[in-house]
Design an enzyme around this catalytic site. Sequence first.
Site, PDB file in Angstrom:
ATOM      1  N   TRP A 145      -9.489   1.248  11.462  1.00 44.59           N
ATOM      2  CA  TRP A 145      -8.284   0.506  11.084  1.00 44.59           C
ATOM      3  C   TRP A 145      -7.513   0.124  12.350  1.00 44.59           C
ATOM      4  CZ3 TRP A 145      -3.575   2.827   7.986  1.00 44.59           C
ATOM      5  CH2 TRP A 145      -2.719   1.776   7.619  1.00 44.59           C
ATOM      6  N   ARG A 154     -14.808   2.848   9.410  1.00 45.78           N
ATOM      7  CA  ARG A 154     -14.529   1.640  10.172  1.00 45.78           C
ATOM      8  C   ARG A 154     -13.127   1.796  10.754  1.00 45.78           C
ATOM      9  NH1 ARG A 154     -13.503  -3.396   5.925  1.00 45.78           N
ATOM     10  NH2 ARG A 154     -11.892  -2.411   4.631  1.00 45.78           N
ATOM     11  N   THR A 212       0.824  -1.215   0.000  1.00 47.09           N
ATOM     12  CA  THR A 212       0.000   0.000   0.000  1.00 47.09           C
ATOM     13  C   THR A 212       0.856   1.261   0.000  1.00 47.09           C
ATOM     14  OG1 THR A 212      -1.773  -1.157   1.175  1.00 47.09           O
ATOM     15  CG2 THR A 212      -1.816   1.242   1.226  1.00 47.09           C
ATOM     16  N   ASP A 229     -12.217   2.578   2.269  1.00 48.21           N
ATOM     17  CA  ASP A 229     -11.191   3.183   3.136  1.00 48.21           C
ATOM     18  C   ASP A 229     -10.407   4.262   2.388  1.00 48.21           C
ATOM     19  OD1 ASP A 229     -12.027   1.130   4.812  1.00 48.21           O
ATOM     20  OD2 ASP A 229     -10.312  -0.155   4.349  1.00 48.21           O
ATOM     21  N   GLN A 252      -5.628  -1.859  -3.211  1.00 45.96           N
ATOM     22  CA  GLN A 252      -5.040  -0.653  -2.638  1.00 45.96           C
ATOM     23  C   GLN A 252      -4.163   0.066  -3.667  1.00 45.96           C
ATOM     24  OE1 GLN A 252      -4.853  -3.749  -1.282  1.00 45.96           O
ATOM     25  NE2 GLN A 252      -4.922  -3.670   0.966  1.00 45.96           N
ATOM     26  N   ASP A 262      -8.184   3.189  -0.906  1.00 46.09           N
ATOM     27  CA  ASP A 262      -7.035   3.831  -0.252  1.00 46.09           C
ATOM     28  C   ASP A 262      -6.506   5.029  -1.050  1.00 46.09           C
ATOM     29  OD1 ASP A 262      -7.377   1.773   1.491  1.00 46.09           O
ATOM     30  OD2 ASP A 262      -5.403   0.875   1.226  1.00 46.09           O
TER      31      ASP A 262
END
Length: 555
Positions: A465, A463, A332, A407, A361, A384
């Site tokens: 991480w 959410r 990532t 995310d 990602q 991401d």
Amino acid sequence: MKHKLTLLLGLFFLLSAFTADKPVITIFMIGDSTMADKSLTGGNPERGWGQMLPGYLSEEIRVDNHAVNGRSSKSFIDEGRWEKVISQVKKGDYVFIQFGHNDEKSDPKRYTAPGTTFDENLKRFVNETRAKGGIPVLFNSIVRRNFGTADGNKLIDTHGAYLDSPRKVAKELGVAFVDMNKVTHDFVEGMGPVESKKLFMWVPANQVAAIPKGREDNTHLNVYGGRVVAGLAMDAVAKEVPELAKYVRHYDFVVAQDGSGDFFTVQEAIDAVPDFRKNVRTTILVRKGVYKEKIVVPESKINISLIGQEGAVLSYDDYAQKKNCFGEEKGTSGSSSCYIYAPDFYAENITFENSSGPVGQAVACFISADRVYFKNCRFLGFQDTLYTYGKDCRQYYEGCYIEGTVDFIFGWSTAVFNRCHIHSKRGGYVTAPSTDRGQKYGYVFYDCRLTADEGVTEVYLSRPWRSYAQAVFIRCYLGKHIVPAGWNNWGKKEAEKTVFYAEYESTGEGANPKARAPFSHQLKSIKGYEIETILAGNDGWNPVKNGNELLDIKR
């Protein structure tokens, strides 16, 4: 009251989604090789000062450069070039007129005489421009680098009476006149016979493919010289034509794919910034274009301001599972298109993009720096997109657009998003904070608008991480794509006791306080959540009040 606030907020976002068409004024340029656009083939470093002019002007001004190598006022007319220009001039446009170098030539196709035929041609340009409602500006020729005195420190004039004709015509017809010869004479002479070579086409042999034999040219400008003379020209124009002064801009470096800047790539400009340049910003203009390059702003390149013209896109296509040169997955962090490690970085009107698509990602921008400020920027990607990586780092996003799927805003930093547009392209999670335990703030969204592609449902606000994740949405408009529960525990039941997820006066179809996840909060007051309080840290950083002004910090 709450209903009125909802209507006002909706109206604000509706209006902000559209930008009024800016009135565009065109500056037409007619002249010779010292003004003309040059070929970039073979790494040719020659530039006309007109070619570099766009880097000194705001986007309300368009430069249309018709200057051509080797042309005099006579040949420019005889070849039909003036007819082409004047046919395009409209009311309020400007025509910058600079001839003389080639009017001096004995060639009968080019020669004109100062006081007679040269003046007559200049008058024609002026009168026909005015007849179309345009505004003519006369310039005389830039100086030649001719240090010919006994001591070698004084320039000798080579243009004679050709310098006076534009001045006389301007006075007779009441036209603005810019004495480019004096402006450039004083500058070149001030540099001296050695340093002034840096402005002109002094190129050693076997260094540039376009000029294999090298060149020693005291008339034509290189990249640096073109930029310098264009800047001198616009400063002089601003004095003689005050109406244009408000459009003049000065940047330390300009990046442009068409050769009108100091560099072709953004990374070259960043690398040119002096390390740890204190107490002053280095400003970099990125002209319109898609710059496919992986960009790194290292920790030593502090205080950079990266300003984009409309359509300036920084893009790359790495992703987490893509292999590096050793056959290992990039991961990532390794997937980002842009990395920012230097404090006090500022970006405006820049698009940061990861163009790899829905491949897992794939980060568009990775920020591990303190006091970073993004204004009117766009962050484009899927999963991401925006990695707020730096611990103990503060970031401020104002009027930005951020899109993604899963995310797509994530990381450790304290970050405020003020009046931003957050857009979900698929079902998923808007944020995934990894706020450290004991950290006072995580993500705070102020007056933002959350939307989604048509048909997208099942989107959560966040959410965790990490188990102490924090995200607070204040007066945000939430589209119908936001699920009633609003918040997700990522399968970590124990995290429900440690996260801090909250809203204050959410509006829109996705606002559903009664159905929210029981571990989330509905704030009754936002005391302590003032933007200046969130970002203050130990140094009092306040980008809302002070913009991108630098703090007085000992380094």
